[in-house]
Design a protein around this motif. Structure first.
Motif, PDB file in Angstrom:
ATOM      1  N   ALA A 266       0.847  -1.195   0.000  1.00 12.04           N
ATOM      2  CA  ALA A 266       0.000   0.000   0.000  1.00 12.04           C
ATOM      3  C   ALA A 266       0.882   1.245   0.000  1.00 12.04           C
ATOM      4  N   GLY A 267       0.503   2.221  -0.809  1.00 13.07           N
ATOM      5  CA  GLY A 267       1.182   3.514  -0.790  1.00 13.07           C
ATOM      6  C   GLY A 267       2.436   3.632  -1.643  1.00 13.07           C
ATOM      7  N   VAL A 268       2.784   2.592  -2.396  1.00 13.92           N
ATOM      8  CA  VAL A 268       4.008   2.666  -3.211  1.00 13.92           C
ATOM      9  C   VAL A 268       3.810   3.486  -4.491  1.00 13.92           C
ATOM     10  N   GLY A 269       2.536   3.727  -4.845  1.00 16.57           N
ATOM     11  CA  GLY A 269       2.259   4.571  -6.011  1.00 16.57           C
ATOM     12  C   GLY A 269       1.684   3.850  -7.212  1.00 16.57           C
ATOM     13  N   LYS A 270       1.061   2.699  -7.003  1.00 20.27           N
ATOM     14  CA  LYS A 270       0.502   1.928  -8.121  1.00 20.27           C
ATOM     15  C   LYS A 270      -0.574   2.726  -8.861  1.00 20.27           C
ATOM     16  N   THR A 271      -1.503   3.291  -8.090  1.00 17.27           N
ATOM     17  CA  THR A 271      -2.590   4.047  -8.723  1.00 17.27           C
ATOM     18  C   THR A 271      -2.036   5.263  -9.466  1.00 17.27           C
ATOM     19  N   CYS A 272      -1.071   5.924  -8.855  1.00 16.45           N
ATOM     20  CA  CYS A 272      -0.490   7.110  -9.503  1.00 16.45           C
ATOM     21  C   CYS A 272       0.221   6.749 -10.802  1.00 16.45           C
ATOM     22  N   LEU A 273       0.880   5.588 -10.835  1.00 21.97           N
ATOM     23  CA  LEU A 273       1.544   5.151 -12.076  1.00 21.97           C
ATOM     24  C   LEU A 273       0.509   4.922 -13.179  1.00 21.97           C
TER      25      LEU A 273
ATOM     26  N   LEU B 148      -1.771  12.424 -15.698  1.00 22.76           N
ATOM     27  CA  LEU B 148      -1.819  13.308 -14.530  1.00 22.76           C
ATOM     28  C   LEU B 148      -1.328  12.613 -13.269  1.00 22.76           C
ATOM     29  N   PHE B 149      -0.976  13.445 -12.287  1.00 23.19           N
ATOM     30  CA  PHE B 149      -0.574  12.949 -10.978  1.00 23.19           C
ATOM     31  C   PHE B 149      -1.675  13.378 -10.019  1.00 23.19           C
ATOM     32  N   PRO B 150      -2.540  12.441  -9.639  1.00 25.23           N
ATOM     33  CA  PRO B 150      -3.734  12.833  -8.880  1.00 25.23           C
ATOM     34  C   PRO B 150      -3.400  13.355  -7.483  1.00 25.23           C
TER      35      PRO B 150
ATOM     36  N   ALA C 199      -6.570   5.327  -0.869  1.00 26.29           N
ATOM     37  CA  ALA C 199      -6.156   3.933  -1.062  1.00 26.29           C
ATOM     38  C   ALA C 199      -7.143   3.216  -1.980  1.00 26.29           C
ATOM     39  N   THR C 200      -6.618   2.325  -2.805  1.00 26.91           N
ATOM     40  CA  THR C 200      -7.481   1.539  -3.698  1.00 26.91           C
ATOM     41  C   THR C 200      -8.274   0.529  -2.873  1.00 26.91           C
ATOM     42  N   ILE C 201      -9.535   0.403  -3.220  1.00 26.62           N
ATOM     43  CA  ILE C 201     -10.407  -0.576  -2.559  1.00 26.62           C
ATOM     44  C   ILE C 201     -10.562  -1.742  -3.528  1.00 26.62           C
TER      45      ILE C 201
ATOM     46  N   ALA D   6      -5.335  -3.265  -4.804  1.00 26.75           N
ATOM     47  CA  ALA D   6      -5.107  -2.641  -3.497  1.00 26.75           C
ATOM     48  C   ALA D   6      -3.922  -3.313  -2.821  1.00 26.75           C
ATOM     49  N   GLY D   7      -3.048  -2.504  -2.213  1.00 26.41           N
ATOM     50  CA  GLY D   7      -1.885  -3.063  -1.517  1.00 26.41           C
ATOM     51  C   GLY D   7      -2.215  -3.554  -0.127  1.00 26.41           C
ATOM     52  N   GLN D   8      -3.310  -3.069   0.421  1.00 30.65           N
ATOM     53  CA  GLN D   8      -3.647  -3.436   1.800  1.00 30.65           C
ATOM     54  C   GLN D   8      -3.970  -4.923   1.930  1.00 30.65           C
TER      55      GLN D   8
ATOM     56  N   GLY E 168      10.852   0.331  -9.109  1.00 25.72           N
ATOM     57  CA  GLY E 168      11.151   1.171  -7.947  1.00 25.72           C
ATOM     58  C   GLY E 168      10.573   2.547  -8.216  1.00 25.72           C
ATOM     59  N   ASN E 169       9.452   2.847  -7.573  1.00 30.90           N
ATOM     60  CA  ASN E 169       8.775   4.131  -7.846  1.00 30.90           C
ATOM     61  C   ASN E 169       9.235   5.219  -6.860  1.00 30.90           C
ATOM     62  N   LYS E 170       8.851   6.434  -7.150  1.00 33.94           N
ATOM     63  CA  LYS E 170       9.184   7.643  -6.369  1.00 33.94           C
ATOM     64  C   LYS E 170      10.663   8.007  -6.489  1.00 33.94           C
ATOM     65  N   SER E 171      11.219   7.831  -7.691  1.00 31.45           N
ATOM     66  CA  SER E 171      12.633   8.145  -7.911  1.00 31.45           C
ATOM     67  C   SER E 171      12.918   9.637  -7.737  1.00 31.45           C
ATOM     68  N   ASP E 172      11.864  10.449  -7.730  1.00 34.32           N
ATOM     69  CA  ASP E 172      12.050  11.893  -7.490  1.00 34.32           C
ATOM     70  C   ASP E 172      12.474  12.179  -6.047  1.00 34.32           C
ATOM     71  N   ARG E 173      12.251  11.218  -5.150  1.00 30.66           N
ATOM     72  CA  ARG E 173      12.581  11.444  -3.736  1.00 30.66           C
ATOM     73  C   ARG E 173      14.044  11.056  -3.462  1.00 30.66           C
TER      74      ARG E 173
ATOM     75  N   SER F 125       9.100   7.676 -11.666  1.00 33.97           N
ATOM     76  CA  SER F 125       8.452   8.665 -10.797  1.00 33.97           C
ATOM     77  C   SER F 125       7.112   9.003 -11.429  1.00 33.97           C
ATOM     78  N   ALA F 126       6.046   8.579 -10.766  1.00 31.53           N
ATOM     79  CA  ALA F 126       4.708   8.937 -11.266  1.00 31.53           C
ATOM     80  C   ALA F 126       4.533  10.440 -11.134  1.00 31.53           C
ATOM     81  N   LYS F 127       5.151  11.012 -10.120  1.00 30.96           N
ATOM     82  CA  LYS F 127       5.014  12.443  -9.862  1.00 30.96           C
ATOM     83  C   LYS F 127       5.645  13.272 -10.980  1.00 30.96           C
ATOM     84  N   GLU F 128       6.865  12.893 -11.358  1.00 34.68           N
ATOM     85  CA  GLU F 128       7.593  13.658 -12.382  1.00 34.68           C
ATOM     86  C   GLU F 128       7.416  13.069 -13.787  1.00 34.68           C
TER      87      GLU F 128
HETATM   88  N1  LIG Z   1       7.027  11.743  -4.412  1.00 39.01           N
HETATM   89  C1  LIG Z   1       6.228  10.851  -5.016  1.00 39.01           C
HETATM   90  N2  LIG Z   1       5.070  10.489  -4.437  1.00 39.01           N
HETATM   91  C2  LIG Z   1       4.306   9.576  -5.087  1.00 39.01           C
HETATM   92  C3  LIG Z   1       4.679   9.002  -6.327  1.00 39.01           C
HETATM   93  N3  LIG Z   1       3.716   8.120  -6.694  1.00 39.01           N
HETATM   94  C4  LIG Z   1       2.789   8.142  -5.735  1.00 39.01           C
HETATM   95  N4  LIG Z   1       3.128   9.019  -4.768  1.00 39.01           N
HETATM   96  C5  LIG Z   1       2.373   9.319  -3.534  1.00 39.01           C
HETATM   97  O1  LIG Z   1       2.294   8.125  -2.769  1.00 39.01           O
HETATM   98  C6  LIG Z   1       1.018   8.031  -2.141  1.00 39.01           C
HETATM   99  C7  LIG Z   1       0.359   6.707  -2.482  1.00 39.01           C
HETATM  100  O2  LIG Z   1       0.087   6.650  -3.875  1.00 39.01           O
HETATM  101  P1  LIG Z   1      -0.961   5.610  -4.488  1.00 39.01           P
HETATM  102  O3  LIG Z   1      -0.827   5.677  -5.972  1.00 39.01           O
HETATM  103  O4  LIG Z   1      -2.309   5.812  -3.934  1.00 39.01           O
HETATM  104  O5  LIG Z   1      -0.370   4.237  -3.914  1.00 39.01           O
HETATM  105  P2  LIG Z   1      -0.933   2.763  -4.142  1.00 39.01           P
HETATM  106  O6  LIG Z   1       0.247   1.875  -4.293  1.00 39.01           O
HETATM  107  O7  LIG Z   1      -1.926   2.742  -5.253  1.00 39.01           O
HETATM  108  O8  LIG Z   1      -1.654   2.478  -2.737  1.00 39.01           O
HETATM  109  P3  LIG Z   1      -2.862   1.413  -2.430  1.00 39.01           P
HETATM  110  O9  LIG Z   1      -4.004   1.787  -3.320  1.00 39.01           O
HETATM  111  O10 LIG Z   1      -3.160   1.619  -0.983  1.00 39.01           O
HETATM  112  O11 LIG Z   1      -2.320   0.047  -2.701  1.00 39.01           O
HETATM  113  C8  LIG Z   1       0.210   9.264  -2.573  1.00 39.01           C
HETATM  114  O12 LIG Z   1       0.307  10.240  -1.567  1.00 39.01           O
HETATM  115  C9  LIG Z   1       0.927   9.733  -3.833  1.00 39.01           C
HETATM  116  O13 LIG Z   1       0.816  11.129  -4.014  1.00 39.01           O
HETATM  117  C10 LIG Z   1       5.915   9.424  -6.917  1.00 39.01           C
HETATM  118  O14 LIG Z   1       6.339   8.996  -7.994  1.00 39.01           O
HETATM  119  N5  LIG Z   1       6.647  10.349  -6.212  1.00 39.01           N
END
Ligand SMILES: Nc1nc2c(ncn2[C@@H]2O[C@H](COP(=O)(O)OP(=O)(O)OP(=O)(O)O)[C@@H](O)[C@H]2O)c(=O)[nH]1
Length: 203
Positions: A16-23, A31-33, A38-40, A64-66, A119-124, A150-153
């Motif tokens: 959960a929270g690794v950024g799957k939905t954002c990718l 877009l970067f929502p 969290a995904t249900i 969902a990662g949960q 490996g996501n969030k490479s911007d960090r 990086s889904a963000k960048e």
């Molecule tokens: N800095 C940064 N934050 C990111 C990135 N991708 C996602 N996030 C943040 O990480 C958090 C979780 O992102 P989600 O896409 O909801 O993660 P998920 O893996 O789908 O989580 P679950 O649905 O719970 O499994 C959010 O606050 C996003 O804004 C990224 O590439 N960089």
């Protein structure tokens, strides 16, 4: 009926929270929502890409990662043509859980599924806890492709999905893949998915 040559099912898994939905949103909607919840259970989006002049439709399942949704999400592995296993480069526990995700794959997915470690969030960069070479070594050891995103960048996100589309198309063309193209009824109708007959497997 939409015109496309191949239809592939791609499933994203990982903590959960690794950024799957954002990718997925970055790739399918560009877009970067903000304030992504969290995904249900599971969710899916479609994107059609062009590979060597042919239309390839990707049906991308975001799970969902949960832990509490695990029994639902496991059911989606079996028919996946490709699995994307995501961790957060700034969060060691998400990397430490990878062996558990591989066990899930071994248990529930086809042994021939094409798999990618991401490996996501490479911007960090300043919060990085897992060096890129550690991710790369892990992927090599387990016959997976590897990329940092990086889904963000919007870094490497298109490359990831295009690479998967290209590889699955290549396999389909080689007749390693039996492809059954059918119209997908997004309102809940049945979907016929391609299946791989030879590819990577987990050790
Ligand atoms: N800095 C940064 N934050 C990111 C990135 N991708 C996602 N996030 C943040 O990480 C958090 C979780 O992102 P989600 O896409 O909801 O993660 P998920 O893996 O789908 O989580 P679950 O649905 O719970 O499994 C959010 O606050 C996003 O804004 C990224 O590439 N960089």
């Amino acid at each position: 009926m939409e015109d496309y040559k191949y239809l592939f099912k791609v499933v994203l898994i990982g903590n959960a929270g690794v950024g799957k939905t954002c990718l997925v949103r970055r790739f399918t909607q560009g877009l970067f929502p903000p304030g992504q919840g969290a995904t249900i259970g599971v969710d899916f989006m479609i994107k059609t890409v062009e590979i060597d002049g042919e239309k390839v439709k990707l049906q991308i399942w975001d799970t969902a990662g949960q832990e509490r949704f695990r029994s639902i999400t496991q059911g989606y592995y079996r028919s996946a043509n490709a699995l994307i296993v995501v961790y957060d480069i700034s969060c060691q526990p998400t990397f430490d859980c990878l062996p558990q995700w591989l066990k899930e794959i071994e248990h529930y997915a086809s042994t021939k599924v094409f798999s990618y470690l991401v490996g996501n969030k490479s911007d960090r960069a300043s919060q990085r806890e897992i060096p890129a070479y550690v991710g790369e070594d892990f992927a090599r050891l387990h016959d997976m492709e590897f990329i940092e995103t990086s889904a963000k960048e919007a870094d490497n996100v298109d490359s990831l999905f295009y690479d998967i589309a290209k590889e699955l198309t290549r396999l389909a063309r080689q007749n390693s893949l039996r492809s059954h193209v059918s119209e997908t009824d997004l309102s809940g109708g049945s979907t016929s998915i391609s299946s791989i007959s030879s590819c990577c497997r987990f050790s």
